[in-house]
Design an enzyme around this catalytic site. Structure first.
Site, PDB file in Angstrom:
ATOM      1  N   ASP A  49      -9.805  46.704  18.428  1.00  0.00           N
ATOM      2  CA  ASP A  49      -8.939  47.061  18.889  1.00  0.00           C
ATOM      3  C   ASP A  49      -7.880  47.445  18.155  1.00  0.00           C
ATOM      4  O   ASP A  49      -6.766  48.032  19.239  1.00  0.00           O
ATOM      5  CB  ASP A  49      -8.728  45.826  20.078  1.00  0.00           C
ATOM      6  CG  ASP A  49      -8.610  44.265  19.803  1.00  0.00           C
ATOM      7  OD1 ASP A  49      -7.990  44.330  18.612  1.00  0.00           O
ATOM      8  OD2 ASP A  49      -8.178  44.308  21.009  1.00  0.00           O
ATOM      9  N   GLU A 186      -6.559  34.518  11.940  1.00  0.00           N
ATOM     10  CA  GLU A 186      -5.912  35.314  11.905  1.00  0.00           C
ATOM     11  C   GLU A 186      -4.267  33.893  11.557  1.00  0.00           C
ATOM     12  O   GLU A 186      -3.502  33.871  12.847  1.00  0.00           O
ATOM     13  CB  GLU A 186      -5.742  36.317  12.593  1.00  0.00           C
ATOM     14  CG  GLU A 186      -4.559  37.456  12.857  1.00  0.00           C
ATOM     15  CD  GLU A 186      -4.100  38.594  13.142  1.00  0.00           C
ATOM     16  OE1 GLU A 186      -5.854  38.426  14.323  1.00  0.00           O
ATOM     17  OE2 GLU A 186      -3.325  39.388  13.425  1.00  0.00           O
TER      18      GLU A 186
HETATM   19  O1  KIV Z   1      -8.157  44.521  15.941  1.00  0.00           O
HETATM   20  C1  KIV Z   1      -8.463  44.287  14.498  1.00  0.00           C
HETATM   21  O2  KIV Z   1      -8.274  45.243  13.479  1.00  0.00           O
HETATM   22  C2  KIV Z   1      -9.146  43.072  14.522  1.00  0.00           C
HETATM   23  C3  KIV Z   1      -8.732  42.745  13.231  1.00  0.00           C
HETATM   24  C4  KIV Z   1      -7.422  42.448  12.412  1.00  0.00           C
HETATM   25  C5  KIV Z   1      -8.996  40.774  13.027  1.00  0.00           C
HETATM   26  O3  KIV Z   1      -8.790  41.979  15.784  1.00  0.00           O
END
Ligand code: KIV
Length: 275
Positions: A49, A186
């Site tokens: 997202d 994260e």
């Molecule tokens: O939305 C995204 O790109 C993510 C990654 C950073 C893990 O959730």
């Protein structure tokens, strides 16, 4: 639109089986051409997202919709043959109840051909993860810094420092016990990421975590230097495509103004068959 059964593609069980083996290579993708590039080298391609911030100019992921995810998911499916394609559940599409999460996850998978969904949250999402996985929807969990909770967290801060480590450790155990096939960690301290990786039975995929995780993921526009509005500490730029594109556009503009483009090789005569 269902993607045909992917005989050559990795599935969630293949990713789970990679626990403790060679590191999983993961990247985001949002378009067909970029998905093709990532698919050549990656085990997992995430329709993140983050597309909202990276391609649509939004200031957070909170305004990303099911429709946006579906559109980009379909594009990525057309470029993904080998890697497992995972799609993010957007904010507001799964938090209300396990039934809401199932309805929207099933829709995203059927409409895009993704092989799994990703959702944010630890212990408080464990019942939902169990509900989905028991009904055939593979789930990648996402804990530590969860960008959809930015308003509650108060910013994009490192999570799990000091006494807060127990919270992240419990989240990791809860999503693993609930049946997630992997978990994104994260922005957590490296030692905590290593500890979690050693404790839980599913692969950890780090972003701003530790090289000791079972895999790594980055936002592709960040690592290619295409998105240069800001650079988080955990991003390594492997290319500088925004700078290259800017220089190319500058040269094009100068050549158009000087009438040196198009040159003889770019224009047509009134004879010949070449198109
Ligand atoms: O939305 C995204 O790109 C993510 C990654 C950073 C893990 O959730």
């Amino acid at each position: 639109m269902s993607r045909p059964a992917q005989n050559k593609a990795l599935n969630a069980a293949d990713i789970l089986a990679r626990k403790g083996a060679a590191p999983l290579v993961c990247l985001t993708a949002y378009t067909t051409p970029v998905a093709k590039l990532a698919d050549e080298h990656c085990d997992l391609v995430l329709v993140g997202d983050s597309v909202g911030m990276v391609l649509h100019g939004l200031t957070s992921t909170l305004d990303v919709t099911m429709e946006m995810m579906t559109l980009h998911g379909r594009a990525v499916a057309r470029g993904t043959e080998r890697a497992l394609m995972v799609i993010d559940m957007p904010f507001g599409s799964y938090e209300e109840s396990p039934a809401q999460a199932f309805r929207n996850a099933a829709r995203l998978m059927a409409d895009t051909g993704a092989g799994a969904v990703k959702l944010e949250g630890g212990r408080h999402m464990a019942d939902t993860i169990r509900f989905l996985t028991e009904r055939g929807i593979p789930v990648m969990a996402h804990i530590g810094l969860t960008p959809q909770a930015v308003n509650a967290i108060g910013g994009y801060k490192v999570q799990g420092r000091g006494t807060d480590a127990a919270r992240i450790r419990d989240d990791a155990q809860a999503v693993a016990d609930a049946g997630a096939f992997s978990v994104v960690l994260e922005k957590v301290p490296a030692a905590l990421a290593d500890d979690i990786t050693a404790r839980i039975a599913i692969p950890t995929v780090g972003i701003g975590a530790s090289a000791g995780c079972d895999g790594q993921i980055l936002v592709i526009d960040d690592m290619l230097g295409l998105f240069d509005a800001f650079k988080p500490k955990f991003v390594k730029r492997y290319a500088h495509l925004a700078a290259d594109a800017s220089a190319a556009i500058e040269t094009y503009a100068a050549e158009v103004r000087a009438r040196s483009f198009p040159a003889a090789e770019h224009v047509f005569t009134d004879q010949g068959t070449a198109s």
